[in-house]
Design an enzyme around this catalytic site. Structure first.
Site, PDB file in Angstrom:
ATOM      1  N   GLY A 162      -8.335  -1.079  23.169  1.00  9.22           N
ATOM      2  CA  GLY A 162      -8.226  -2.473  23.586  1.00  9.22           C
ATOM      3  C   GLY A 162      -9.540  -3.227  23.766  1.00  9.22           C
ATOM      4  O   GLY A 162      -9.594  -4.197  24.516  1.00  9.22           O
ATOM      5  N   THR A 163     -10.591  -2.825  23.024  1.00 11.80           N
ATOM      6  CA  THR A 163     -11.842  -3.587  23.171  1.00 11.80           C
ATOM      7  C   THR A 163     -11.697  -5.001  22.599  1.00 11.80           C
ATOM      8  O   THR A 163     -12.317  -5.938  23.103  1.00 11.80           O
ATOM      9  CB  THR A 163     -13.046  -2.873  22.511  1.00 11.80           C
ATOM     10  OG1 THR A 163     -12.834  -2.787  21.106  1.00 11.80           O
ATOM     11  CG2 THR A 163     -13.270  -1.490  23.101  1.00 11.80           C
TER      12      THR A 163
ATOM     13  N   MET B 147      -1.301  -0.592  15.568  1.00  8.94           N
ATOM     14  CA  MET B 147      -1.307   0.331  14.430  1.00  8.94           C
ATOM     15  C   MET B 147       0.057   0.570  13.779  1.00  8.94           C
ATOM     16  O   MET B 147       0.186   1.486  12.980  1.00  8.94           O
ATOM     17  CB  MET B 147      -1.912   1.673  14.860  1.00  8.94           C
ATOM     18  CG  MET B 147      -3.341   1.558  15.349  1.00  8.94           C
ATOM     19  SD  MET B 147      -4.444   0.851  14.102  1.00  8.94           S
ATOM     20  CE  MET B 147      -6.033   1.062  14.918  1.00  8.94           C
TER      21      MET B 147
ATOM     22  N   ILE C  75       3.105  -0.832  11.333  1.00  7.15           N
ATOM     23  CA  ILE C  75       3.451  -1.898  10.378  1.00  7.15           C
ATOM     24  C   ILE C  75       4.896  -2.330  10.653  1.00  7.15           C
ATOM     25  O   ILE C  75       5.802  -1.502  10.678  1.00  7.15           O
ATOM     26  CB  ILE C  75       3.278  -1.408   8.923  1.00  7.15           C
ATOM     27  CG1 ILE C  75       1.799  -1.045   8.680  1.00  7.15           C
ATOM     28  CG2 ILE C  75       3.738  -2.478   7.931  1.00  7.15           C
ATOM     29  CD1 ILE C  75       1.530  -0.401   7.335  1.00  7.15           C
ATOM     30  N   LEU C  76       5.074  -3.635  10.889  1.00 11.69           N
ATOM     31  CA  LEU C  76       6.410  -4.171  11.187  1.00 11.69           C
ATOM     32  C   LEU C  76       7.012  -4.720   9.897  1.00 11.69           C
ATOM     33  O   LEU C  76       6.278  -5.065   8.968  1.00 11.69           O
ATOM     34  CB  LEU C  76       6.292  -5.282  12.237  1.00 11.69           C
ATOM     35  CG  LEU C  76       5.675  -4.850  13.571  1.00 11.69           C
ATOM     36  CD1 LEU C  76       5.351  -6.066  14.431  1.00 11.69           C
ATOM     37  CD2 LEU C  76       6.609  -3.904  14.318  1.00 11.69           C
TER      38      LEU C  76
ATOM     39  N   ASN D  23      -4.289 -10.762  12.534  1.00 11.22           N
ATOM     40  CA  ASN D  23      -4.729  -9.380  12.693  1.00 11.22           C
ATOM     41  C   ASN D  23      -6.234  -9.303  12.483  1.00 11.22           C
ATOM     42  O   ASN D  23      -6.778 -10.020  11.646  1.00 11.22           O
ATOM     43  CB  ASN D  23      -4.032  -8.521  11.619  1.00 11.22           C
ATOM     44  CG  ASN D  23      -4.520  -7.083  11.604  1.00 11.22           C
ATOM     45  OD1 ASN D  23      -4.609  -6.434  12.664  1.00 11.22           O
ATOM     46  ND2 ASN D  23      -4.828  -6.559  10.427  1.00 11.22           N
TER      47      ASN D  23
ATOM     48  N   HIS E 223      -9.109  -6.826  11.125  1.00  8.26           N
ATOM     49  CA  HIS E 223      -9.256  -5.599  10.327  1.00  8.26           C
ATOM     50  C   HIS E 223     -10.752  -5.276  10.212  1.00  8.26           C
ATOM     51  O   HIS E 223     -11.550  -6.172   9.935  1.00  8.26           O
ATOM     52  CB  HIS E 223      -8.634  -5.805   8.938  1.00  8.26           C
ATOM     53  CG  HIS E 223      -8.702  -4.561   8.112  1.00  8.26           C
ATOM     54  ND1 HIS E 223      -7.862  -3.485   8.316  1.00  8.26           N
ATOM     55  CD2 HIS E 223      -9.549  -4.193   7.115  1.00  8.26           C
ATOM     56  CE1 HIS E 223      -8.181  -2.524   7.480  1.00  8.26           C
ATOM     57  NE2 HIS E 223      -9.199  -2.924   6.727  1.00  8.26           N
TER      58      HIS E 223
HETATM   59  C1  GAR Z   1     -10.508  -2.073  15.740  1.00 10.69           C
HETATM   60  O1  GAR Z   1     -11.646  -1.679  15.023  1.00 10.69           O
HETATM   61  C2  GAR Z   1      -9.548  -2.830  14.841  1.00 10.69           C
HETATM   62  O2  GAR Z   1     -10.198  -3.667  13.926  1.00 10.69           O
HETATM   63  C3  GAR Z   1      -8.872  -1.692  14.133  1.00 10.69           C
HETATM   64  O3  GAR Z   1      -8.674  -0.717  15.124  1.00 10.69           O
HETATM   65  C4  GAR Z   1      -9.676  -0.844  16.138  1.00 10.69           C
HETATM   66  C5  GAR Z   1      -9.005  -1.026  17.476  1.00 10.69           C
HETATM   67  O4  GAR Z   1      -9.937  -1.019  18.519  1.00 10.69           O
HETATM   68  N1  GAR Z   1      -7.647  -2.137  13.526  1.00 10.69           N
HETATM   69  C6  GAR Z   1      -7.202  -1.652  12.373  1.00 10.69           C
HETATM   70  O5  GAR Z   1      -7.758  -0.765  11.749  1.00 10.69           O
HETATM   71  C7  GAR Z   1      -5.926  -2.290  11.857  1.00 10.69           C
HETATM   72  N2  GAR Z   1      -5.727  -2.004  10.476  1.00 10.69           N
HETATM   73  P1  GAR Z   1      -9.600  -1.645  19.945  1.00 10.69           P
HETATM   74  O6  GAR Z   1      -8.278  -1.029  20.403  1.00 10.69           O
HETATM   75  O7  GAR Z   1     -10.743  -1.179  20.791  1.00 10.69           O
HETATM   76  O8  GAR Z   1      -9.530  -3.130  19.803  1.00 10.69           O
END
Ligand code: GAR
Length: 208
Positions: A12-13, A91, A93-94, A108, A110
């Site tokens: 959740g950063t 994470m 996919i809906l 989103n 990415h």
């Molecule tokens: C982030 O780097 C985000 O961009 C990626 O997962 C991480 C979640 O970090 N998302 C994906 O890869 C989606 N395809 P967080 O929970 O610390 O925000």
């Protein structure tokens, strides 16, 4: 004021970057009113609780298939009266019923420059592993609208980040988050809340 619902699965950063931006008055008047996690033990839920934001957990394993899970998610988003849905490290996919219920109202983040290193199977650290394997010298992050096409929706914002000699996937992930994701995600949310993003012929046009 627009109601923002944030979907999470992990640390959740990116959610934290949104909470901090809202506190600084940088979300264009948008308010994070609910955080929904696909994992009961996601640290993102703790971040939401610390900020006094309502939380819900919707775990994929509690539903027989992706259609039933997507229906439950669409219902939860409607119940939360979401004006904007933000995938922040979400994470799962809906299916199309969620996109249909919130057309160009879901975004989103990415961790790569789409159309590189994206699509099914490219998530989290895996994206950075593949970028390093390929030897790219520049990577970055993308914020895009969510459509049924995984990582294929209209691109809203992108920011490039340098790859350095000796990078590991973890080091690169951290640099991409710090230099790109935590900046462009709140910025895209602000632009949305200020009605500055239009989609014309499948392309997102950002007015500044
Ligand atoms: C982030 O780097 C985000 O961009 C990626 O997962 C991480 C979640 O970090 N998302 C994906 O890869 C989606 N395809 P967080 O929970 O610390 O925000």
């Amino acid at each position: 004021m627009k109601n923002i619902v944030v979907l999470v699965s992990g640390g959740g950063t990116n959610l934290q970057a949104l909470i901090d931006a809202e506190r600084r008055g940088e979300l264009g008047g948008g308010k994070i009113t609910c955080v929904i996690s696909s994992k009961a033990d996601a640290y993102a839920l703790r971040r939401a609780k610390n900020a006094f934001i309502r939380t819900r957990v919707l775990e994929r394993k509690d539903y027989p298939d992706i259609a039933a899970y997507s229906k439950a998610m669409a219902d939860a988003l409607k119940e939360a009266e979401a004006d904007l849905v933000v995938y922040a490290g979400f994470m799962t996919i809906l299916d199309g019923q969620v996109c249909d219920a919130f057309p160009y109202k879901m975004m989103n983040v990415h961790p790569a420059l789409i159309p590189s290193f994206c699509g099914k199977g490219y998530y989290g650290l895996r994206v950075h592993e593949e970028a390093l394997k390929k030897g790219v010298k520049v990577t970055g992050a993308t914020v895009h609208f969510v459509t049924e096409d995984c990582d294929g929706g209209p691109i809203i914002l992108q920011k490039a980040v340098a790859v350095k000699n000796g990078d590991t996937p973890e080091i690169l992930q951290k640099r991409v988050m710090e230099e790109a994701e935590w900046k462009i995600l709140p910025e895209a949310v602000r632009l949305f809340c200020e009605d500055k993003i239009k989609v014309v012929d499948g392309i997102a046009v950002v007015e500044e």
